[in-house]
Design an enzyme around this catalytic site. Sequence first.
Site, mmCIF file in Angstrom:
data_model
loop_
_atom_site.group_PDB
_atom_site.id
_atom_site.type_symbol
_atom_site.label_atom_id
_atom_site.label_comp_id
_atom_site.label_asym_id
_atom_site.label_seq_id
_atom_site.Cartn_x
_atom_site.Cartn_y
_atom_site.Cartn_z
ATOM 1 N N GLN A 34 0.829 -1.208 0.000
ATOM 2 C CA GLN A 34 0.000 0.000 0.000
ATOM 3 C C GLN A 34 0.861 1.256 0.000
ATOM 4 O OE1 GLN A 34 -2.357 -0.863 3.460
ATOM 5 N NE2 GLN A 34 -0.555 -1.383 4.666
ATOM 6 N N GLN A 65 -9.183 3.480 19.479
ATOM 7 C CA GLN A 65 -8.301 2.425 20.033
ATOM 8 C C GLN A 65 -8.771 1.994 21.416
ATOM 9 O OE1 GLN A 65 -5.660 2.154 17.649
ATOM 10 N NE2 GLN A 65 -4.773 4.185 17.381
ATOM 11 N N ASP A 89 -0.018 0.245 13.816
ATOM 12 C CA ASP A 89 0.473 1.454 14.493
ATOM 13 C C ASP A 89 0.738 1.216 15.980
ATOM 14 O OD1 ASP A 89 -2.172 1.904 15.835
ATOM 15 O OD2 ASP A 89 -2.786 2.199 13.763
ATOM 16 N N GLU A 109 0.086 -8.404 11.610
ATOM 17 C CA GLU A 109 -0.036 -7.243 10.711
ATOM 18 C C GLU A 109 0.527 -7.640 9.347
ATOM 19 O OE1 GLU A 109 -1.037 -3.796 10.486
ATOM 20 O OE2 GLU A 109 -0.104 -4.002 8.520
ATOM 21 N N GLY A 141 -3.756 -11.457 7.723
ATOM 22 C CA GLY A 141 -4.535 -11.872 8.885
ATOM 23 C C GLY A 141 -5.435 -13.069 8.620
ATOM 24 N N ASP A 158 -8.336 -4.890 13.985
ATOM 25 C CA ASP A 158 -8.179 -3.444 13.753
ATOM 26 C C ASP A 158 -7.742 -3.291 12.311
ATOM 27 O OD1 ASP A 158 -7.622 -0.770 13.795
ATOM 28 O OD2 ASP A 158 -5.824 -0.935 15.009
ATOM 29 N N ASP A 161 -10.160 -0.468 5.614
ATOM 30 C CA ASP A 161 -11.478 -0.653 5.005
ATOM 31 C C ASP A 161 -11.471 -1.777 3.965
ATOM 32 O OD1 ASP A 161 -12.545 1.488 6.500
ATOM 33 O OD2 ASP A 161 -11.609 2.904 5.119
ATOM 34 N N TYR A 226 -12.570 10.100 11.179
ATOM 35 C CA TYR A 226 -13.013 8.994 10.322
ATOM 36 C C TYR A 226 -14.242 9.453 9.536
ATOM 37 C CZ TYR A 226 -9.913 5.440 12.434
ATOM 38 O OH TYR A 226 -8.836 4.703 12.842
HETATM 39 N N1 AAT Z 1 -5.327 1.658 14.499
HETATM 40 C C1 AAT Z 1 -5.340 2.234 13.212
HETATM 41 C C2 AAT Z 1 -6.442 1.892 12.426
HETATM 42 C C3 AAT Z 1 -6.481 1.083 11.368
HETATM 43 S S1 AAT Z 1 -5.045 0.315 10.930
HETATM 44 C C4 AAT Z 1 -5.392 -0.981 9.856
HETATM 45 C C5 AAT Z 1 -4.162 -1.908 9.673
HETATM 46 O O1 AAT Z 1 -4.618 -3.119 9.048
HETATM 47 C C6 AAT Z 1 -3.037 -1.372 8.799
HETATM 48 O O2 AAT Z 1 -1.849 -1.365 9.545
HETATM 49 C C7 AAT Z 1 -2.953 -2.376 7.620
HETATM 50 O O3 AAT Z 1 -1.644 -2.569 7.128
HETATM 51 C C8 AAT Z 1 -3.531 -3.618 8.263
HETATM 52 N N2 AAT Z 1 -4.063 -4.630 7.329
HETATM 53 C C9 AAT Z 1 -4.750 -4.436 6.182
HETATM 54 N N3 AAT Z 1 -5.078 -5.610 5.605
HETATM 55 C C10 AAT Z 1 -4.606 -6.591 6.425
HETATM 56 C C11 AAT Z 1 -4.626 -8.014 6.363
HETATM 57 N N4 AAT Z 1 -5.210 -8.663 5.355
HETATM 58 N N5 AAT Z 1 -4.034 -8.705 7.378
HETATM 59 C C12 AAT Z 1 -3.449 -8.053 8.414
HETATM 60 N N6 AAT Z 1 -3.395 -6.703 8.509
HETATM 61 C C13 AAT Z 1 -3.962 -5.977 7.532
HETATM 62 C C14 AAT Z 1 -7.799 0.947 10.693
HETATM 63 C C15 AAT Z 1 -8.379 2.247 10.280
HETATM 64 C C16 AAT Z 1 -9.813 2.215 9.814
HETATM 65 C C17 AAT Z 1 -10.112 3.303 8.816
HETATM 66 C C18 AAT Z 1 -11.552 3.638 8.728
HETATM 67 N N7 AAT Z 1 -11.898 4.438 7.563
#
Ligand code: AAT
Length: 286
Positions: A34, A65, A89, A109, A141, A158, A161, A226
């Site tokens: 990304q 969080q 994060d 992650e 994940g 967490d 989208d 958001y």
């Molecule tokens: N706490 C911050 C909010 C987030 S972070 C979302 C995290 O999910 C990112 O670090 C991204 O790299 C991770 N991620 C994305 N796809 C996957 C996956 N398939 N497996 C594991 N991790 C993943 C979310 C914010 C929400 C925004 C709302 N508009």
Amino acid sequence: IIDNWFHERGPLWPGQSFSLQIKQILHHAQSQFQDILVFDSVHHGKVLVLDGVIQCTERDEFSYQEMMAHIPLFAHPNPKRVLVIGGGDGGVLREIARHPSVEEICICELDKEVIEVSKKYLPFMAKGFEDPRVQVHIMDGAKFMEENQGSFDVIITDSSDPVGPASVLFETPFYKAMHGSLREGGIVCTQGECVWLHVDLIGPLVKAITPLFETVEYAYCTIPSYPSGQIGFILARKAGGDVRGCKEPVREAGDDVLKELRYYTPEIHRAAFVLPAFANRAIFGE
Ligand code: AAT
């Protein structure tokens, strides 16, 4: 980015855009998965953006969080093993670490660069990685869930989208795998998008996972940065333990913890599940 303003545009919130004034760009690079942008803003502190979508701002990240971590953890009588999917994060880890009963915190992650960039520019969240109970796994994940049918008390997703790498985390097979990885009475809490924008996504997902779990509920918090200023959580509990769902905290949060928190209180835990009529109807058909 136009004239030092960041505009958040995307297919999940057509025809609207939230904008932040940039003070300074700190990092902007493409990872394997990304586009990662970190900037310092004029009034919201440091901001993390993935593929053009705001993931957190220093000013209001605590809302999401804290609620994402403390609703499931205080709804569980004795959480020991906790898994986080996404959350690179570290902010959710920081909140989980406040619970002394927790013995093990696994995080899966997808993108190690999100972790590295957060450690460098967002230490107020990435300090969550410093807790000795944290174990980091770098992989998708959904794949991790299939391969590690562990025995977790709480699983927190967490995730970004459902456009791009996180879309698998909004599908029923992922919920089946999480269900399989929970201990009896265990709880799943997932990023559940926004009732103003996404009831067409939330409703069918809730319906699809209802047969799997003992209870499926929805809670939300307010968060200005958001889309539409609000985000929700799907809370699903596996049969076997407490059958009351997650609306009530079952453990007392100590004053020492509560004085550190800026959004979560036992009152807002209960209040978060009270939905406006249109949302209740659209999600639960009530
Ligand atoms: N706490 C911050 C909010 C987030 S972070 C979302 C995290 O999910 C990112 O670090 C991204 O790299 C991770 N991620 C994305 N796809 C996957 C996956 N398939 N497996 C594991 N991790 C993943 C979310 C914010 C929400 C925004 C709302 N508009």
